[in-house]
Write a protein that holds these residues in place. Structure first.
Motif, PDB file in Angstrom:
ATOM      1  N   HIS A 284     -52.648  15.068  21.893  1.00 40.53           N
ATOM      2  CA  HIS A 284     -51.911  15.830  21.063  1.00 40.53           C
ATOM      3  C   HIS A 284     -51.985  17.229  21.618  1.00 40.53           C
ATOM      4  O   HIS A 284     -50.842  17.815  21.743  1.00 40.53           O
ATOM      5  CB  HIS A 284     -52.543  15.768  19.616  1.00 40.53           C
ATOM      6  CG  HIS A 284     -51.760  16.502  18.611  1.00 40.53           C
ATOM      7  ND1 HIS A 284     -50.428  16.218  18.284  1.00 40.53           N
ATOM      8  CD2 HIS A 284     -52.171  17.765  17.897  1.00 40.53           C
ATOM      9  CE1 HIS A 284     -50.316  17.308  17.499  1.00 40.53           C
ATOM     10  NE2 HIS A 284     -51.247  18.145  17.273  1.00 40.53           N
ATOM     11  N   GLU A 285     -53.062  17.850  21.911  1.00 35.40           N
ATOM     12  CA  GLU A 285     -53.136  19.017  22.586  1.00 35.40           C
ATOM     13  C   GLU A 285     -52.132  19.342  23.699  1.00 35.40           C
ATOM     14  O   GLU A 285     -51.801  20.146  24.123  1.00 35.40           O
ATOM     15  CB  GLU A 285     -54.446  19.430  22.669  1.00 35.40           C
ATOM     16  CG  GLU A 285     -55.517  19.733  21.507  1.00 35.40           C
ATOM     17  CD  GLU A 285     -56.615  20.530  21.790  1.00 35.40           C
ATOM     18  OE1 GLU A 285     -56.969  21.505  21.536  1.00 35.40           O
ATOM     19  OE2 GLU A 285     -57.285  19.915  22.590  1.00 35.40           O
ATOM     20  N   THR A 286     -52.210  18.208  24.625  1.00 39.93           N
ATOM     21  CA  THR A 286     -51.566  18.211  25.841  1.00 39.93           C
ATOM     22  C   THR A 286     -50.057  18.206  25.564  1.00 39.93           C
ATOM     23  O   THR A 286     -49.255  18.723  26.425  1.00 39.93           O
ATOM     24  CB  THR A 286     -52.074  16.952  26.796  1.00 39.93           C
ATOM     25  OG1 THR A 286     -53.300  17.133  26.897  1.00 39.93           O
ATOM     26  CG2 THR A 286     -51.232  17.082  27.925  1.00 39.93           C
ATOM     27  N   ALA A 287     -49.814  17.372  24.736  1.00 39.32           N
ATOM     28  CA  ALA A 287     -48.264  17.391  24.229  1.00 39.32           C
ATOM     29  C   ALA A 287     -47.888  18.476  23.859  1.00 39.32           C
ATOM     30  O   ALA A 287     -46.530  18.990  24.160  1.00 39.32           O
ATOM     31  CB  ALA A 287     -47.828  16.322  23.131  1.00 39.32           C
ATOM     32  N   LEU A 288     -48.550  19.609  23.179  1.00 40.38           N
ATOM     33  CA  LEU A 288     -48.035  20.925  23.021  1.00 40.38           C
ATOM     34  C   LEU A 288     -48.267  21.978  23.909  1.00 40.38           C
ATOM     35  O   LEU A 288     -47.556  22.919  23.928  1.00 40.38           O
ATOM     36  CB  LEU A 288     -49.038  21.394  21.436  1.00 40.38           C
ATOM     37  CG  LEU A 288     -48.675  20.352  20.428  1.00 40.38           C
ATOM     38  CD1 LEU A 288     -49.692  20.787  19.309  1.00 40.38           C
ATOM     39  CD2 LEU A 288     -47.417  20.258  20.094  1.00 40.38           C
ATOM     40  N   HIS A 289     -49.228  21.930  24.578  1.00 38.57           N
ATOM     41  CA  HIS A 289     -49.852  22.968  25.355  1.00 38.57           C
ATOM     42  C   HIS A 289     -49.744  22.672  27.016  1.00 38.57           C
ATOM     43  O   HIS A 289     -49.700  23.650  28.027  1.00 38.57           O
ATOM     44  CB  HIS A 289     -51.368  23.570  25.519  1.00 38.57           C
ATOM     45  CG  HIS A 289     -51.067  23.934  23.896  1.00 38.57           C
ATOM     46  ND1 HIS A 289     -50.460  24.738  23.415  1.00 38.57           N
ATOM     47  CD2 HIS A 289     -52.120  23.342  22.953  1.00 38.57           C
ATOM     48  CE1 HIS A 289     -50.868  24.903  21.908  1.00 38.57           C
ATOM     49  NE2 HIS A 289     -51.971  23.867  21.734  1.00 38.57           N
ATOM     50  N   GLY A 290     -49.713  21.250  27.385  1.00 44.28           N
ATOM     51  CA  GLY A 290     -49.688  21.052  28.833  1.00 44.28           C
ATOM     52  C   GLY A 290     -51.303  20.801  29.101  1.00 44.28           C
ATOM     53  O   GLY A 290     -52.094  21.348  28.852  1.00 44.28           O
ATOM     54  N   PRO A 291     -51.531  20.113  30.268  1.00 47.70           N
ATOM     55  CA  PRO A 291     -52.861  20.047  30.647  1.00 47.70           C
ATOM     56  C   PRO A 291     -53.832  21.135  31.129  1.00 47.70           C
ATOM     57  O   PRO A 291     -55.130  21.026  30.862  1.00 47.70           O
ATOM     58  CB  PRO A 291     -52.763  18.815  31.760  1.00 47.70           C
ATOM     59  CG  PRO A 291     -51.398  19.113  32.055  1.00 47.70           C
ATOM     60  CD  PRO A 291     -50.544  19.661  31.218  1.00 47.70           C
ATOM     61  N   LEU A 292     -53.297  21.952  31.693  1.00 50.14           N
ATOM     62  CA  LEU A 292     -54.087  23.143  32.196  1.00 50.14           C
ATOM     63  C   LEU A 292     -54.629  23.823  31.057  1.00 50.14           C
ATOM     64  O   LEU A 292     -55.882  24.338  30.979  1.00 50.14           O
ATOM     65  CB  LEU A 292     -53.272  24.207  32.994  1.00 50.14           C
ATOM     66  CG  LEU A 292     -53.877  25.426  33.887  1.00 50.14           C
ATOM     67  CD1 LEU A 292     -55.115  25.067  34.577  1.00 50.14           C
ATOM     68  CD2 LEU A 292     -52.745  26.150  34.615  1.00 50.14           C
ATOM     69  N   LYS A 293     -53.612  24.273  30.016  1.00 49.66           N
ATOM     70  CA  LYS A 293     -54.175  25.280  28.958  1.00 49.66           C
ATOM     71  C   LYS A 293     -55.375  24.401  28.295  1.00 49.66           C
ATOM     72  O   LYS A 293     -56.336  24.869  28.019  1.00 49.66           O
ATOM     73  CB  LYS A 293     -53.220  25.455  28.154  1.00 49.66           C
ATOM     74  CG  LYS A 293     -53.526  26.474  27.095  1.00 49.66           C
ATOM     75  CD  LYS A 293     -52.230  26.826  26.376  1.00 49.66           C
ATOM     76  CE  LYS A 293     -52.701  27.772  25.252  1.00 49.66           C
ATOM     77  NZ  LYS A 293     -53.749  27.441  24.210  1.00 49.66           N
ATOM     78  N   VAL A 294     -55.207  23.093  28.366  1.00 53.44           N
ATOM     79  CA  VAL A 294     -55.904  22.228  27.386  1.00 53.44           C
ATOM     80  C   VAL A 294     -57.410  22.134  28.167  1.00 53.44           C
ATOM     81  O   VAL A 294     -58.443  22.277  27.376  1.00 53.44           O
ATOM     82  CB  VAL A 294     -55.477  20.876  27.052  1.00 53.44           C
ATOM     83  CG1 VAL A 294     -56.472  19.849  26.673  1.00 53.44           C
ATOM     84  CG2 VAL A 294     -54.252  20.972  26.434  1.00 53.44           C
ATOM     85  N   ALA A 295     -57.330  21.804  29.254  1.00 54.73           N
ATOM     86  CA  ALA A 295     -58.658  21.910  30.242  1.00 54.73           C
ATOM     87  C   ALA A 295     -59.373  23.204  29.941  1.00 54.73           C
ATOM     88  O   ALA A 295     -60.540  23.209  29.951  1.00 54.73           O
ATOM     89  CB  ALA A 295     -58.377  21.839  31.564  1.00 54.73           C
ATOM     90  N   LEU A 296     -58.859  24.369  30.239  1.00 56.21           N
ATOM     91  CA  LEU A 296     -59.238  25.958  30.296  1.00 56.21           C
ATOM     92  C   LEU A 296     -59.738  26.106  28.585  1.00 56.21           C
ATOM     93  O   LEU A 296     -60.949  26.407  28.334  1.00 56.21           O
ATOM     94  CB  LEU A 296     -58.251  26.890  30.388  1.00 56.21           C
ATOM     95  CG  LEU A 296     -57.823  26.710  31.795  1.00 56.21           C
ATOM     96  CD1 LEU A 296     -56.655  28.022  31.907  1.00 56.21           C
ATOM     97  CD2 LEU A 296     -59.149  27.212  32.808  1.00 56.21           C
ATOM     98  N   ASP A 297     -59.030  25.573  27.683  1.00 52.07           N
ATOM     99  CA  ASP A 297     -59.622  25.676  26.002  1.00 52.07           C
ATOM    100  C   ASP A 297     -60.700  24.814  25.928  1.00 52.07           C
ATOM    101  O   ASP A 297     -61.775  25.406  25.207  1.00 52.07           O
ATOM    102  CB  ASP A 297     -58.534  25.245  24.949  1.00 52.07           C
ATOM    103  CG  ASP A 297     -57.363  26.159  25.099  1.00 52.07           C
ATOM    104  OD1 ASP A 297     -57.723  27.453  25.391  1.00 52.07           O
ATOM    105  OD2 ASP A 297     -56.389  25.897  24.467  1.00 52.07           O
ATOM    106  N   THR A 298     -60.928  23.502  26.561  1.00 52.02           N
ATOM    107  CA  THR A 298     -61.927  22.831  26.408  1.00 52.02           C
ATOM    108  C   THR A 298     -63.389  23.371  26.949  1.00 52.02           C
ATOM    109  O   THR A 298     -64.200  23.415  26.090  1.00 52.02           O
ATOM    110  CB  THR A 298     -61.756  21.356  26.872  1.00 52.02           C
ATOM    111  OG1 THR A 298     -60.489  20.793  26.258  1.00 52.02           O
ATOM    112  CG2 THR A 298     -62.695  20.308  26.794  1.00 52.02           C
TER     113      THR A 298
END
Length: 452
Positions: free
Chosen positions: A422-436
């Motif tokens: 769900h997060e990837t659909a909203l932000h893209g994989p790079l931002k999700v990885a950094l946020d995680t």
């Protein structure tokens, strides 16, 4: 109502050729995914005018609400600001609640907004559309049970989940500081409805309540004063899971000390507890109601659109409403019984995600003058998280169309991956990885239970 609001046209648009106006009402799991992807594909390139109408200012993935209620999640680290998302992804955010519809003029009517001091924020407005997608979700169904509205809390919104958490913390502080002993039922939590939300909340509360007490509330004896009761009208908990996994979930909850009462119908919720059919009484001053859903009242008479007995919009296989091809419905507020099935598509996040992907394609086809294609739902199974203790579920269609039962670490990893998708659909994989990475680091320096 006021006249339709008009905005300056995109730079590439001309008065003789206005862009197609697409409005998505509701920024839940499916709505925010759809409007974000429409903005990226069409809005950024001025191929359509995309707008989201939503009464809240921020988005939080609804399956996380049980963690907010238990106090194991800080909302501020996971909520998404709609206004910022709109700026980043090429759509417009309209702050307000849809209160009506004019299908003949293709207008969505939006109520005024006021702040906590009663001052006007945004006036009554109306917005024109060419394609409308209604994705306003569902609300808790109390089935007319006396006392539910007055004495129980539903978990429909982050605000309700935070309200329950505040009541929970306040109850612990009150019990610790009062002169008299803890009353029977004072720190008892009754959860009515043993679906995924109720079951997950019961396990999460077992940990967080003891976590709160561990921060110096030594007048409270967790084993004596704290009790969690899970009440279900059906003959077993989490009926969406196969019998074996339902039994395994019940065993795990029993090991945690959660009392499970099945075949128990609630007849009244009182300030001091719950009355059951048959005369039993469950003492509890903290009650959560998660025993069913229905469509919002708005949909019962929305300018003639057909609604189901449960108040959802009836749609055709294309997800278009039965009485208006220009209006689609998706997610929990849509009622669709697939061909060959007896029950409608279940109100799950995976259904909303699939429908968002489907409507993205169909709206592009619509702009190209092509007919909409039917939606095909694929059930990938169900997962129930019991916090740090375990995760249980079934994954469908892995081996020659058969299901696969999973438990433990693998199931927990799959459960977490749903949120990451769900997060990837909203932000893209790079931002999700950094946020995680950032969340995992800051988590080590903070209390594991929200204390305010």
């Amino acid at each position: 109502m006021t006249s339709a609001t008009t905005d300056p046209l995109p730079a590439t648009a001309t008065p003789s050729h206005k862009p197609h106006r697409i409005i998505v009402v509701g920024g839940g799991a499916g709505g925010i995914e759809l409007v974000t992807r429409l903005g990226d594909r069409l809005g950024r390139h001025c191929l359509a005018d995309i707008a989201l109408i939503e009464r809240a200012r921020t988005h939080l993935w609804k399956p996380l609400l049980h963690e907010v209620a238990a106090g194991s999640m800080d909302v501020g680290r996971h909520e998404l600001d709609y206004l910022a998302q709109a700026y980043w992804h090429g759509f417009r955010f309209r702050f307000g609640e849809m209160v009506g519809l004019d299908r003949s003029r293709r207008l969505v009517h939006v109520a005024a907004n006021f702040d906590d001091e009663g001052r006007l924020i945004t006036p009554v407005r109306s917005f024109g559309y060419d394609t409308l997608v209604i994705a306003i979700g569902s609300v808790t169904n109390d089935f007319g049970t006396p006392g539910v509205k007055e004495h129980a809390i539903a978990l429909d919104t982050p605000e309700e989940a935070q309200l329950f958490n505040r009541r929970l913390i306040n109850a612990c502080l009150r019990a610790h500081t009062q002169a008299e002993p803890v009353r029977p039922g004072q720190l008892h939590v009754a959860i009515i409805g043993a679906g995924a939300t109720g079951t997950e909340l019961s396990a999460e509360l077992h940990r967080t309540l003891r976590g709160v007490v561990a921060y110096g509330l030594d007048k409270i004896d967790p084993d004596k004063d704290i009790k969690i009761t899970l009440i279900e009208a059906a003959d077993r908990i989490v009926p969406a899971l196969p019998q074996r996994l339902s039994d395994a979930t019940a065993r795990l909850l029993g090991q945690l000390g959660v009392e499970i009462r099945t075949d128990a119908r609630v007849t009244e919720v009182r300030p001091d507890g719950i009355c059951l059919a048959g005369g039993d009484f469950v003492p509890s001053e903290l009650v959560v109601w998660s025993a069913g859903i229905r469509g919002p009242d708005l949909l019962k008479n929305l300018d003639g659109l057909e609604a189901s007995p449960s108040g959802q919009l009836v749609v055709r296989p294309t997800l278009q409403t039965t009485r208006d091809d220009n209006i689609f419905a998706m997610g929990d507020c849509a009622y669709l019984v697939p061909d060959g099935e007896k029950r409608p598509i279940p109100p799950r996040a995976q259904a909303a995600h699939q429908q968002a992907s489907h409507l993205l394609k169909q709206i592009k086809r619509r702009l190209d003058g092509q007919p909409a294609e039917p939606f095909v739902y694929r059930d990938f199974g169900s997962l129930v998280s019991l916090g740090e203790f375990s995760t249980i579920g079934s994954l469908m269609g892995f081996l020659a169309g058969k299901g696969m039962l999973i438990e433990g670490y693998v199931a927990r990893l799959m459960y977490r991956s749903l949120y990451k998708m769900h997060e990837t659909a909203l932000h893209g994989p790079l931002k999700v990885a950094l946020d995680t990475i950032a969340r995992s680091l800051t988590r080590r320096t903070e209390p594991h239970v929200k204390l305010h």
